[in-house]
Design a protein around this motif. Structure first.
Motif, PDB file in Angstrom:
ATOM      1  N   ARG A 143      82.576  64.210   6.362  1.00 12.11           N
ATOM      2  CA  ARG A 143      81.239  64.265   6.948  1.00 12.11           C
ATOM      3  C   ARG A 143      80.276  63.419   6.125  1.00 12.11           C
ATOM      4  N   GLY A 144      80.416  62.106   6.288  1.00 13.88           N
ATOM      5  CA  GLY A 144      79.538  61.193   5.568  1.00 13.88           C
ATOM      6  C   GLY A 144      78.077  61.404   5.894  1.00 13.88           C
ATOM      7  N   ASP A 145      77.791  61.875   7.118  1.00 10.87           N
ATOM      8  CA  ASP A 145      76.403  62.125   7.506  1.00 10.87           C
ATOM      9  C   ASP A 145      75.785  63.235   6.661  1.00 10.87           C
ATOM     10  N   LEU A 146      76.569  64.294   6.406  1.00 13.04           N
ATOM     11  CA  LEU A 146      76.064  65.393   5.582  1.00 13.04           C
ATOM     12  C   LEU A 146      75.911  64.969   4.122  1.00 13.04           C
ATOM     13  N   VAL A 147      76.868  64.181   3.649  1.00 17.48           N
ATOM     14  CA  VAL A 147      76.782  63.688   2.270  1.00 17.48           C
ATOM     15  C   VAL A 147      75.529  62.840   2.102  1.00 17.48           C
ATOM     16  N   LYS A 148      75.329  61.912   3.021  1.00 23.37           N
ATOM     17  CA  LYS A 148      74.172  61.015   2.961  1.00 23.37           C
ATOM     18  C   LYS A 148      72.869  61.796   3.045  1.00 23.37           C
ATOM     19  N   HIS A 149      72.868  62.852   3.847  1.00 22.43           N
ATOM     20  CA  HIS A 149      71.652  63.640   4.059  1.00 22.43           C
ATOM     21  C   HIS A 149      71.315  64.523   2.859  1.00 22.43           C
ATOM     22  N   ASN A 150      72.345  64.962   2.111  1.00 25.62           N
ATOM     23  CA  ASN A 150      72.120  66.000   1.097  1.00 25.62           C
ATOM     24  C   ASN A 150      72.240  65.559  -0.361  1.00 25.62           C
ATOM     25  N   TYR A 151      72.903  64.433  -0.629  1.00 22.26           N
ATOM     26  CA  TYR A 151      73.169  64.135  -2.040  1.00 22.26           C
ATOM     27  C   TYR A 151      71.900  63.820  -2.824  1.00 22.26           C
ATOM     28  N   GLN A 152      70.940  63.146  -2.187  1.00 24.38           N
ATOM     29  CA  GLN A 152      69.709  62.802  -2.900  1.00 24.38           C
ATOM     30  C   GLN A 152      68.901  64.054  -3.239  1.00 24.38           C
TER      31      GLN A 152
END
Length: 345
Positions: free
Chosen positions: A224-233
């Motif tokens: 789930r790259g979308d979740l990673v991109k949304h949450n890592y920052q």
């Protein structure tokens, strides 16, 4: 004996120094020694208990004896809980498990003889010990065993939390359950544990770091790259005011989640941030050994996938040190990865 242990280049004087009291055997070395000498379970147990006491003495920690009078046990258990936390921080997860096991036996006896007013505190100590127990198991127990080994500790933590309306324990339960799922290769169940059952705005920094990191890594594991991109920052921003130890943990989770979703450029950037964060830690820091193992393992994961990232000699030296660190502390689960990495270089 050392060949059975899987060590190479071990000085033959190590065993004689251990037997003469000049140095202590590691947990792995003691297990092999007991097998080599064909010692009975009773003899092995006695040696393990003595080694446990010796290691505790080295770190000036408290050993709780089961023979202590029941009137003293509540106070001793308080000290025992602190010792268990300190012991794990010093990079000894395997012996911490054994130490907590001995405390749990004392708790069972203490509850039979103590007054009603102490029951809640004893139950809470028991649950808090199992929180530490779970943290240790993640470094020791294999992915295949983690679910079965976690059932009882998690049940105790949740039961005590709900019985006494202890929100910290309830949040610990869901945070640990989330970590259990991702370590046990069932990451799809991690995310709802964190975002459905926990109010991350109301938990302490350690729980927040642990839970959000588990959710982030799990998001990467299921692609789930979308979740990673949304949450890592968000996790990185939260870590700005946290300790160096917490930052290492955060950068590790961020790097691994980006790596798993194929964003190797950003993953490598945060790998370097991870290594930098470790370099700023004081070697005397309580979690330094644990974080060092964490960094070395992630670096090896990346280097084996992205050939050319590190030289072969560099990787071999890193793996050798990782193996030694795992053996000293009893990080059995990570040790297996380290041996595999060494074979793949």
């Amino acid at each position: 004996m050392w060949e059975r242990l899987g060590c190479s280049g071990v000085d033959p004087s190590v065993l004689s120094k251990s037997l003469s009291g000049q140095r202590l055997l590691t947990s792995t070395q003691l297990d092999i020694l007991c097998k080599s000498l064909r010692l009975s379970k009773t003899e092995k147990h006695k040696l393990n208990e003595n080694l446990k006491k010796d290691i505790l003495d080295r770190y000036d920690l408290k050993y709780v004896d089961e023979d202590s009078g029941s009137s003293q046990n509540v106070a001793l258990l308080e000290l025992g809980l602190k010792s268990a936390k300190d012991f794990m921080k010093k990079g000894q997860p395997k012996y911490t498990l054994g130490y907590i096991d001995s405390l749990v036996d004392i708790i069972a006896n203490t509850k039979k003889s103590c007054g009603q007013r102490n029951i809640e505190r004893i139950d809470t100590i028991s649950a808090e010990l199992y929180v530490e127990y779970m943290d240790c198991m993640y470094s020791v127990v294999s992915e295949k065993e983690i679910f079965n080994r976690s059932k009882y500790p998690l049940r105790v933590i949740r039961g005590v939390g709900e019985k006494y309306k202890n929100e910290k324990l309830i949040n610990s339960y869901y945070s640990l359950l989330a970590s259990t799922y991702y370590i046990g290769k069932n990451p799809g169940k991690t995310i709802p544990c964190v975002y459905k059952h926990m109010d991350v705005d109301k938990i302490d920094d350690f729980q927040k770091m642990t839970a959000l990191r588990a959710a982030l890594i799990s998001s990467g594991q299921i692609g789930r790259g979308d979740l990673v991109k949304h949450n890592y920052q968000t996790l990185i921003d939260l870590s700005k005011d946290w300790s160096d130890s917490y930052k290492v943990n955060v950068y590790d989770g961020v790097a691994r989640s980006l790596f798993d979703t194929g964003d190797y450029k950003k993953a490598n950037f945060y790998l370097e941030q991870l290594i930098l964060a470790l370099s700023t830690m004081d070697p005397a820091d309580a979690y330094y050994i644990t974080r060092k193992i964490q960094v070395f393992r992630t670096e090896m994961m990346f280097a084996l996938k992205m050939r050319g990232l590190r030289t072969k000699n560099y990787m071999l030296k890193r793996c050798e040190e990782l193996i030694q660190l795992c053996q000293i502390g009893g990080y059995d689960r990570i040790y297996k990865y380290a041996r595999r990495y060494a074979n793949e270089i």
